[in-house]
Write an enzyme that holds these catalytic residues in place. Structure first.
Site: not given
Ligand code: HEM
Length: 149
Positions: A87, A97, A139
């Site tokens: 993140h 979020y 974070e």
């Molecule tokens: C409780 C809330 C959240 C959970 C459980 C979660 C979970 C995850 C997981 C499992 C990953 C992949 C990590 C890896 O590389 O193994 C990830 C990446 C990511 N998350 Fe979240 N996330 C949450 C909230 C958010 C929010 C609020 C945002 C923003 C809108 C966000 C945006 C991203 C982005 C941009 C990536 C990188 C993947 C990419 O570039 O496509 N996440 N998150």
């Protein structure tokens, strides 16, 4: 730090684990469709990972792991640290979020149908914010450390 989840909330969330195992990717795919209606949200993501299905799978796995381990979060420490670091790399902030909550909870309702009673959805709403608060706190720490470096 957020309030601990009540035993009842944890039990409700845990009980959805088998359904999440079956439908997790359908839920997260639908969640991203809702989220990406807002171009500023879409811009935060790597679209190649979306299109290959990798990102919906990772999120579905994380949500499932959370449901299974909601009463022993120590098991998720490594995964949460990895998510926080990802993140940070993609500049996610606390203000992002709520939009994910607004996209995820209706997606759970739509895919689980009758299995997602109001009580179950309310438990997931609480659980989402519990998890989100843990990620946001870590974070913020990581952003602070990188500013000091
Ligand atoms: C409780 C809330 C959240 C959970 C459980 C979660 C979970 C995850 C997981 C499992 C990953 C992949 C990590 C890896 O590389 O193994 C990830 C990446 C990511 N998350 Fe979240 N996330 C949450 C909230 C958010 C929010 C609020 C945002 C923003 C809108 C966000 C945006 C991203 C982005 C941009 C990536 C990188 C993947 C990419 O570039 O496509 N996440 N998150």
């Amino acid at each position: 730090m957020s309030q601990p989840l009540s035993p009842q909330t944890m039990a409700l969330v845990k009980a959805t684990a088998p359904a999440l195992q079956q439908h997790g990717v359908a839920i997260t795919t639908l969640m991203y469709q809702r989220l990406f209606v807002d171009p500023s949200m879409k811009a935060l993501f790597d679209m190649a990972e979306q299109e290959s299905g990798t990102q919906p799978q990772r999120l579905a796995a994380a949500i499932l792991a959370f449901a299974q381990n909601v009463d022993r979060l120590d098991a998720l420490k490594g995964a949460l640290e990895r998510i926080s670091r990802r993140h940070i790399a993609t500049h996610i902030r606390s203000e992002h979020y709520p939009a994910v909550a607004d996209a995820l909870l209706p997606a759970i309702r739509d895919v689980l149908g009758d299995a997602a009673s109001d009580e179950v959805l309310a438990a997931w709403g609480e659980a989402y914010w519990f998890l989100a608060d843990i990620l946001i706190a870590r974070e913020q720490e990581l952003y602070r450390e990188s500013e000091l470096a």
